[in-house]
Design a protein around this motif. Sequence first.
Motif, PDB file in Angstrom:
ATOM      1  N   LEU A 196      67.999  64.298 118.218  1.00 22.81           N
ATOM      2  CA  LEU A 196      67.834  64.113 116.774  1.00 22.81           C
ATOM      3  C   LEU A 196      66.399  63.749 116.395  1.00 22.81           C
ATOM      4  O   LEU A 196      65.980  63.980 115.262  1.00 22.81           O
ATOM      5  CB  LEU A 196      68.809  63.054 116.263  1.00 22.81           C
ATOM      6  N   ALA A 197      65.632  63.207 117.334  1.00 24.79           N
ATOM      7  CA  ALA A 197      64.245  62.823 117.066  1.00 24.79           C
ATOM      8  C   ALA A 197      63.262  63.981 117.218  1.00 24.79           C
ATOM      9  O   ALA A 197      62.083  63.839 116.879  1.00 24.79           O
ATOM     10  CB  ALA A 197      63.840  61.677 117.999  1.00 24.79           C
ATOM     11  N   LEU A 198      63.715  65.137 117.703  1.00 20.27           N
ATOM     12  CA  LEU A 198      62.827  66.283 117.897  1.00 20.27           C
ATOM     13  C   LEU A 198      62.281  66.781 116.564  1.00 20.27           C
ATOM     14  O   LEU A 198      63.015  66.875 115.580  1.00 20.27           O
ATOM     15  CB  LEU A 198      63.569  67.419 118.603  1.00 20.27           C
ATOM     16  N   ARG A 199      60.995  67.114 116.553  1.00 18.86           N
ATOM     17  CA  ARG A 199      60.348  67.636 115.353  1.00 18.86           C
ATOM     18  C   ARG A 199      59.407  68.772 115.740  1.00 18.86           C
ATOM     19  O   ARG A 199      58.715  68.693 116.742  1.00 18.86           O
ATOM     20  CB  ARG A 199      59.512  66.554 114.660  1.00 18.86           C
ATOM     21  N   VAL A 200      59.379  69.794 114.894  1.00 21.05           N
ATOM     22  CA  VAL A 200      58.424  70.882 115.087  1.00 21.05           C
ATOM     23  C   VAL A 200      57.200  70.616 114.212  1.00 21.05           C
ATOM     24  O   VAL A 200      57.223  69.745 113.335  1.00 21.05           O
ATOM     25  CB  VAL A 200      59.047  72.260 114.763  1.00 21.05           C
ATOM     26  N   GLU A 201      56.141  71.384 114.458  1.00 20.73           N
ATOM     27  CA  GLU A 201      54.941  71.282 113.625  1.00 20.73           C
ATOM     28  C   GLU A 201      55.305  71.561 112.163  1.00 20.73           C
ATOM     29  O   GLU A 201      56.227  72.326 111.877  1.00 20.73           O
ATOM     30  CB  GLU A 201      53.892  72.308 114.085  1.00 20.73           C
ATOM     31  N   LYS A 202      54.562  70.960 111.257  1.00 24.25           N
ATOM     32  CA  LYS A 202      54.834  71.142 109.827  1.00 24.25           C
ATOM     33  C   LYS A 202      54.858  72.628 109.442  1.00 24.25           C
ATOM     34  O   LYS A 202      55.699  73.058 108.663  1.00 24.25           O
ATOM     35  CB  LYS A 202      53.797  70.386 109.002  1.00 24.25           C
ATOM     36  N   SER A 203      53.962  73.417 110.019  1.00 23.74           N
ATOM     37  CA  SER A 203      53.888  74.843 109.688  1.00 23.74           C
ATOM     38  C   SER A 203      55.109  75.630 110.187  1.00 23.74           C
ATOM     39  O   SER A 203      55.316  76.768 109.785  1.00 23.74           O
ATOM     40  CB  SER A 203      52.621  75.460 110.279  1.00 23.74           C
ATOM     41  N   GLN A 204      55.917  75.019 111.045  1.00 24.35           N
ATOM     42  CA  GLN A 204      57.097  75.689 111.606  1.00 24.35           C
ATOM     43  C   GLN A 204      58.408  75.250 110.954  1.00 24.35           C
ATOM     44  O   GLN A 204      59.455  75.809 111.243  1.00 24.35           O
ATOM     45  CB  GLN A 204      57.190  75.403 113.106  1.00 24.35           C
ATOM     46  N   LEU A 233      76.575  88.329 120.802  1.00 24.12           N
ATOM     47  CA  LEU A 233      76.125  87.139 121.498  1.00 24.12           C
ATOM     48  C   LEU A 233      74.768  86.731 120.920  1.00 24.12           C
ATOM     49  O   LEU A 233      73.820  87.513 120.939  1.00 24.12           O
ATOM     50  CB  LEU A 233      76.015  87.448 122.986  1.00 24.12           C
ATOM     51  N   TRP A 234      74.703  85.490 120.389  1.00 24.96           N
ATOM     52  CA  TRP A 234      73.516  85.026 119.681  1.00 24.96           C
ATOM     53  C   TRP A 234      72.809  83.893 120.399  1.00 24.96           C
ATOM     54  O   TRP A 234      73.428  82.894 120.755  1.00 24.96           O
ATOM     55  CB  TRP A 234      73.888  84.517 118.285  1.00 24.96           C
ATOM     56  N   MET A 235      71.508  84.029 120.573  1.00 30.07           N
ATOM     57  CA  MET A 235      70.635  82.920 120.933  1.00 30.07           C
ATOM     58  C   MET A 235      70.166  82.428 119.571  1.00 30.07           C
ATOM     59  O   MET A 235      69.230  82.968 118.978  1.00 30.07           O
ATOM     60  CB  MET A 235      69.471  83.401 121.805  1.00 30.07           C
ATOM     61  N   ASP A 236      70.857  81.445 119.043  1.00 35.25           N
ATOM     62  CA  ASP A 236      70.725  81.109 117.634  1.00 35.25           C
ATOM     63  C   ASP A 236      69.570  80.171 117.316  1.00 35.25           C
ATOM     64  O   ASP A 236      68.947  80.299 116.275  1.00 35.25           O
ATOM     65  CB  ASP A 236      72.039  80.503 117.135  1.00 35.25           C
ATOM     66  N   ARG A 237      69.288  79.227 118.172  1.00 35.36           N
ATOM     67  CA  ARG A 237      68.222  78.272 117.890  1.00 35.36           C
ATOM     68  C   ARG A 237      67.448  77.962 119.163  1.00 35.36           C
ATOM     69  O   ARG A 237      68.026  77.852 120.244  1.00 35.36           O
ATOM     70  CB  ARG A 237      68.778  76.950 117.347  1.00 35.36           C
ATOM     71  N   LEU A 238      66.162  77.801 119.007  1.00 36.82           N
ATOM     72  CA  LEU A 238      65.312  77.334 120.094  1.00 36.82           C
ATOM     73  C   LEU A 238      64.129  76.624 119.461  1.00 36.82           C
ATOM     74  O   LEU A 238      63.434  77.197 118.621  1.00 36.82           O
ATOM     75  CB  LEU A 238      64.811  78.487 120.963  1.00 36.82           C
ATOM     76  N   LEU A 239      63.933  75.380 119.846  1.00 35.13           N
ATOM     77  CA  LEU A 239      62.758  74.667 119.378  1.00 35.13           C
ATOM     78  C   LEU A 239      62.248  73.740 120.469  1.00 35.13           C
ATOM     79  O   LEU A 239      63.013  73.237 121.282  1.00 35.13           O
ATOM     80  CB  LEU A 239      63.026  73.884 118.089  1.00 35.13           C
ATOM     81  N   ILE A 240      60.958  73.581 120.478  1.00 33.02           N
ATOM     82  CA  ILE A 240      60.289  72.634 121.368  1.00 33.02           C
ATOM     83  C   ILE A 240      59.592  71.623 120.467  1.00 33.02           C
ATOM     84  O   ILE A 240      58.916  71.998 119.501  1.00 33.02           O
ATOM     85  CB  ILE A 240      59.271  73.342 122.290  1.00 33.02           C
ATOM     86  N   ASP A 241      59.764  70.346 120.775  1.00 31.67           N
ATOM     87  CA  ASP A 241      59.161  69.289 119.990  1.00 31.67           C
ATOM     88  C   ASP A 241      57.651  69.491 119.913  1.00 31.67           C
ATOM     89  O   ASP A 241      57.011  69.933 120.881  1.00 31.67           O
ATOM     90  CB  ASP A 241      59.478  67.925 120.628  1.00 31.67           C
ATOM     91  N   GLN A 242      57.080  69.138 118.770  1.00 31.01           N
ATOM     92  CA  GLN A 242      55.646  69.337 118.542  1.00 31.01           C
ATOM     93  C   GLN A 242      54.778  68.677 119.614  1.00 31.01           C
ATOM     94  O   GLN A 242      53.697  69.171 119.939  1.00 31.01           O
ATOM     95  CB  GLN A 242      55.249  68.834 117.158  1.00 31.01           C
TER      96      GLN A 242
END
Length: 158
Positions: free
Chosen positions: A19-27, A76-85
Motif C-alpha cells: 500500500l505504500a508503493l508510489r510511482v513517479e508523479k509523471s506516471q 489472459l491479462w497482465m493487468d498491472r505492473l508497477l515498481i516503486d519510484q
Amino acid sequence: MDREIALRPVDEHNRAQVLALRVEKSQQNFIETTARCLQEAAELALWRPLAVCAGETVVGFCMYGLWEKEGPGGRLWMDRLLIDQRYQGRGYGRAALRAVLRRMADEYPRHRHIYLSLYQDNTAATALYQSLGFVFTGERDHKGEFLMRIDRAKVLAL
C-alpha cells in the motif's frame, strides 16, 4: 541481467509495504494505486495480486488474471505492473515482467496469448513490453488504452 526478485501473494505480512508503493508523479495517470488494485482484486476473484520483492523488501506490485468473458476461452491479462519510484531504473521492472509472464504461462497453459493495455504516451512501458516481445493488436479497451499481446511461445523462451 535481471534482478533477483520473488513474486509473493499480498498478505498481512506485506500489505502495508504494498500500500505504500508510489510511482513517479509523471506516471500516476498510467496506473491505479495499489489500494485500488487490491480493492478490485477483492471484488473480482479472477485477479491475482502479487508483491514484487527483492529479498524482504517490496519493490513493486503486479496483478494478473483470466477474464473469461472476453472471447472464446477468455483472455489472459497482465493487468498491472508497477515498481516503486525509489527502485525504478534498477532492472526490477524487467525482472518482474519476466517472472509474472512465466507464472501466467505455467498457470494457464492452454492460453496462447497474454494481453495488456496501456496509454499511448506511456513510452517507457511500451519500450519495455516491446523489448520482451509484446506487439500492438490494433485494438483499444473501453478506456481508450492500446492493447498489446505476447505469444506464449515467446514467454517460454524468455
